[in-house]
Motif scaffolding. Sequence first.
Motif, PDB file in Angstrom:
ATOM      1  N   ASP A 170       0.820  -1.116   0.071  1.00  0.00           N
ATOM      2  CA  ASP A 170      -0.042   0.018   0.004  1.00  0.00           C
ATOM      3  C   ASP A 170       0.636   1.253  -0.076  1.00  0.00           C
ATOM      4  O   ASP A 170       0.650   2.283  -0.520  1.00  0.00           O
ATOM      5  N   GLN A 171       1.998   1.255   0.719  1.00  0.00           N
ATOM      6  CA  GLN A 171       2.735   2.408   0.827  1.00  0.00           C
ATOM      7  C   GLN A 171       3.427   2.598  -0.519  1.00  0.00           C
ATOM      8  O   GLN A 171       3.719   3.761  -0.811  1.00  0.00           O
ATOM      9  N   TRP A 173       2.278   1.922  -3.472  1.00  0.00           N
ATOM     10  CA  TRP A 173       1.173   2.263  -4.301  1.00  0.00           C
ATOM     11  C   TRP A 173       1.198   3.896  -3.949  1.00  0.00           C
ATOM     12  O   TRP A 173       1.018   4.482  -5.066  1.00  0.00           O
ATOM     13  N   ARG A 174       1.043   4.217  -2.922  1.00  0.00           N
ATOM     14  CA  ARG A 174       0.917   5.930  -2.477  1.00  0.00           C
ATOM     15  C   ARG A 174       2.077   6.794  -3.191  1.00  0.00           C
ATOM     16  O   ARG A 174       1.765   7.870  -3.110  1.00  0.00           O
ATOM     17  N   ASN A 175       2.968   5.955  -3.141  1.00  0.00           N
ATOM     18  CA  ASN A 175       4.348   6.816  -3.512  1.00  0.00           C
ATOM     19  C   ASN A 175       4.989   6.263  -4.748  1.00  0.00           C
ATOM     20  O   ASN A 175       6.120   5.998  -4.713  1.00  0.00           O
ATOM     21  N   GLN A 176       4.136   6.176  -5.822  1.00  0.00           N
ATOM     22  CA  GLN A 176       4.692   5.621  -7.085  1.00  0.00           C
ATOM     23  C   GLN A 176       6.024   6.323  -7.682  1.00  0.00           C
ATOM     24  O   GLN A 176       7.016   5.528  -7.896  1.00  0.00           O
ATOM     25  N   TYR A 243      -3.988   6.637 -12.723  1.00  0.00           N
ATOM     26  CA  TYR A 243      -3.540   6.394 -11.238  1.00  0.00           C
ATOM     27  C   TYR A 243      -4.835   6.789 -10.299  1.00  0.00           C
ATOM     28  O   TYR A 243      -5.154   7.829 -10.435  1.00  0.00           O
ATOM     29  N   PRO A 245      -4.946   7.077  -6.214  1.00  0.00           N
ATOM     30  CA  PRO A 245      -4.106   6.810  -5.140  1.00  0.00           C
ATOM     31  C   PRO A 245      -4.761   6.003  -3.955  1.00  0.00           C
ATOM     32  O   PRO A 245      -3.495   5.575  -3.029  1.00  0.00           O
ATOM     33  N   ASP A 246      -5.901   5.580  -4.342  1.00  0.00           N
ATOM     34  CA  ASP A 246      -6.665   4.691  -3.168  1.00  0.00           C
ATOM     35  C   ASP A 246      -5.777   3.259  -3.363  1.00  0.00           C
ATOM     36  O   ASP A 246      -6.076   2.619  -4.511  1.00  0.00           O
ATOM     37  N   PRO A 247      -5.123   2.809  -2.575  1.00  0.00           N
ATOM     38  CA  PRO A 247      -4.363   1.476  -2.718  1.00  0.00           C
ATOM     39  C   PRO A 247      -5.426   0.206  -2.979  1.00  0.00           C
ATOM     40  O   PRO A 247      -4.790  -0.856  -3.168  1.00  0.00           O
TER      41      PRO A 247
END
Length: 467
Positions: A170-171, A173-176, A243, A245-247
């Motif tokens: 999840d982390q 994904w939030r910080n691609q 994209y 942002p919600d994982p």
Amino acid sequence: MHRTLLFLALLGSLLPLIASAADSKPNFVIIFADDQGYGDLGCFGSKKIKTPNIDRMAKEGRRFTNFMVASPVCTPSRAALLTGCYPKRVGLHQHVLFPQSTKGLNPNEHTIADHLKAEGYATACFGKWHLGHHPETLPRQNGFDVYFGIPYSNDMNHPDNKGKPRVPSDQLWRNQASAVELWKTPLIENEKIVEVPVDQRTVTRRYTDRAIDFISEHKDEPFFVYLPHSMPHIPLYVPEDAYDPDPQNAYTCVIEHIDTEVGRLMDTIRQLDLADNTYVIYTSDNGPWLQFKNHGGSAGPLRAGKGTTFEGGQRVPCVMWGPGRIPAGSQCDELVASIDILPTIATLVGSPLPQDRKIDGMDMSHQLTGAPRPTRDEYLHYTSRGQIEGIRVGNWKLLVKNQRQRNAKQNTKLPTPEVLLFDLDADVGEQNNLAASHPDVVQKLQTRMLELDAEIEANARAPWKKP
């Protein structure tokens, strides 16, 4: 008289064109997703993931609901697809290759690309190879004219697989933007590394760009494009315009992005007037990586997923498209396997397979049209480590699962294997074990399983190994 002469002249000018069209060989495109589950397409029952382009392929073509791959993990599955053989026969059955691996697909094997190149096809591979990263084992040594892609999985690091991040999915994904730098996966063009790390946010689109350019360049000659996407294998990435942002929506974003790119490629084929002479196959290398939850897919009604010999690990979605050849909106429920694609393509181009080696696949060209001919009746199931574990014969599926011995010093006797027998016609979810009530079926299937495996082992061919 004048009209007759004019007609004959026109007919004479048309005959070469008619003959050329009749003699033209069909084009082939194989799109191979990575870790996409049976339930991850709209046309295979997904309610969450929107895949209008692949769904359109299904409406204009044929769904294969009983399509099997030869392994529940990447390398052996890809070896089987390209060679038409069980992975054990070509020496690539023991799990996946890594950046430090010293073997790969033997260039002496006969791949789909080898077969079509010998028939005058232009051949290209754009995407994840995972059949050896050494120059001697890359696509151009196995029948492809050009290659652009990553040599192994997108969670592996060049050059020795060390230094991989330990960050929750999840982390990541939030910080691609920053996460893309954490993985040192290389991008290769032909045999040269051109980017480290590859920008995984854009790589799905770049593979498709290359495929579109190649098709456009070779539209006047027969071509074969093998497009094995890196996704949705974790870690997941998409470009900014796809994209969310919600994982919780990460996996959905990736599949929908792949679908968009499939749409671009299909539009190119239609716009270039190639639809009537092109087969497109969309499928996956194995089932979903369920342990990653919202970063993994769904096996739909099937049991388990990637890494297992249950249906969820090896039965994958498959759509085949070929207007004028494959009936629109049709469905095949009979057993078909990825190892059958090479023999089927050989039949479609009218050229025999080599006779100097055993190829396990069968010609299933009649299954493209639904013609009533004998079909595949049996299929072997190997574990991700290449051990024989099961067999399918008709509606029966037998699995003999050897339990791991946890403490060899304390236990001198191996644990009793778990024997599972399923009637897949009545129980596709493999919930009802019938082994106790059908011991005769268990014995018959187990004998056949060991017989077939023994033949493969006795006649197995060596992979390429680094000197």
